[in-house]
Design an enzyme around this catalytic site. Structure first.
Site, PDB file in Angstrom:
ATOM      1  N   SER A  83       0.941  -1.311  -0.082  1.00 36.04           N
ATOM      2  CA  SER A  83       0.086   0.057  -0.002  1.00 36.04           C
ATOM      3  C   SER A  83       0.704   1.276   0.223  1.00 36.04           C
ATOM      4  O   SER A  83       1.586   1.596  -0.832  1.00 36.04           O
ATOM      5  CB  SER A  83      -0.913  -0.268   1.376  1.00 36.04           C
ATOM      6  N   ASP A  95      -9.563  -5.543  -4.611  1.00 33.80           N
ATOM      7  CA  ASP A  95      -8.988  -4.280  -3.421  1.00 33.80           C
ATOM      8  C   ASP A  95     -10.138  -3.194  -3.424  1.00 33.80           C
ATOM      9  O   ASP A  95     -10.230  -2.483  -4.651  1.00 33.80           O
ATOM     10  CB  ASP A  95      -7.670  -3.928  -4.204  1.00 33.80           C
ATOM     11  N   HIS A  99      -7.647  -5.577  -0.509  1.00 31.88           N
ATOM     12  CA  HIS A  99      -6.385  -4.934  -0.015  1.00 31.88           C
ATOM     13  C   HIS A  99      -5.247  -5.639   0.929  1.00 31.88           C
ATOM     14  O   HIS A  99      -4.200  -5.470   0.874  1.00 31.88           O
ATOM     15  CB  HIS A  99      -6.855  -3.600   0.688  1.00 31.88           C
TER      16      HIS A  99
END
Length: 325
Positions: A144, A276, A305
């Site tokens: 991320s 995601d 995610h």
């Protein structure tokens, strides 16, 4: 609280003092056997769990495993800490690797400074850890926001210094998340403004909502929900600084890292789940693969995610295969 008789402790001093008190109270027999010079063979002493950056920020890090082994350096997502990599660190440690992870400034146990909550400082802080430990031939894995940190670190520091062997971007934010004229398929700025409003209004509830909902896909029908995973995400988030996390939203959503990705010349794995709900894969991993020369793309159908946590049994072996390949 301070008074005329006391001085404020640094974050490092506070943690060390707390650990000292706990050891003294809980383990007198161990304390009698241990000596100040006792360390595990080849391990770093406890004093090296922090490195101070050029602008005076204390960055906490973990460094486990043989000093002469291949290094894997992990970069965590927003608003978490290096604890989010515990599963992967233990996995790779069991396979003979040296594993390193640090808490980004304002996150986890690192200093909650007011300024520098941006990708430039994030990458510089990562470089401070690398140089402090003199890490070479390292594999850098970012999740991320940590993927954005890896992208800038590799392009600006690691690659020019010849310290990076490979890179892995997992559900990562580059090249840029927010919708702009040049990125028409991006996420509208109103979404990120909503993050800021929710954080400022009730950060604790906002973090609970993220962890119990879209981050791990626990809001999907039939999802296997883990309260422990939710609580651990919330714990990590609340350990960091509110201002750091608030400013970090701009850092992960509005930083254009197109040039960082174009600069990559190391073997790179780009991977993400197609479900995601935090970082849409069509505006992230697909573009990363296009921009990074000779990168490898691996998509996981229906994964969320936070797939590194809820699908570690699948992801970890795949990461290992790429690193060994």
């Amino acid at each position: 609280m301070t008074s005329e008789f006391s001085l404020p402790l640094s974050r490092r001093q506070t943690l060390i003092a707390g650990a000292t008190v706990s050891l003294a109270m809980a383990a007198p027999a161990f304390a009698a056997r241990a000596k100040p010079t006792d360390t595990f063979k080849g391990a770093s002493p406890m004093a090296e769990e922090f490195v101070t950056t050029k602008d005076g920020v204390e960055i906490y890090f973990k460094d486990w495993g043989p000093r002469d082994a291949q290094v894997i350096h992990f970069h965590h997502g927003w608003p978490l800490s290096s604890d989010d990599w515990d599963n992967q660190m233990l996995f790779f440690l069991s396979h003979g690797y040296r594993v390193v992870a640090h808490d980004r400034r304002g996150h986890g146990r690192s200093s909650q400074v007011s300024e520098g909550n941006d990708m430039d400082h994030y990458a510089a802080d990562a470089n401070a850890v690398v140089e402090h430990l003199d890490l070479r031939n390292a594999v850098h894995i970012g999740h991320s926001t940590g993927g954005g940190e890896v992208a800038r670190y590799v392009a600006r520091y690691g690659q020019p210094q010849g310290r990076v062997a490979k890179a892995i971007l997992v559900s990562s934010v580059p090249p840029i998340m927010v919708k702009t004229e040049s990125n028409p398929d991006g996420t509208p700025i109103a979404v990120f403004n909503g993050y800021r409003e929710a954080l400022a209004a009730n950060r604790a509830q906002f973090y609970l909502d993220v962890a119990s909902g879209p981050f791990y896909g626990f809001n999907r029908p039939g999802a296997k929900i883990s309260q422990g995973v939710i609580d651990n995400w919330w714990r990590q988030g609340m350990e960091g600084g509110a201002k750091n996390h608030y400013d970090g939203i701009k850092a992960f959503s509005e930083t254009d890292q197109t040039d960082d990705l174009k600069a990559f010349r190391v073997p790179t794995l780009v991977t993400q789940g197609t479900d995601d709900q935090v970082v849409p894969y069509k505006d992230a991993s697909l573009l990363q693969h296009k921009l990074i020369k000779d990168s490898v793309l691996k998509l996981y159908d229906g994964y969320p995610h936070g797939m590194l946590t809820v699908h570690a049994d699948v992801i970890n072996p795949d990461l290992l295969a790429f690193i060994k390949g």
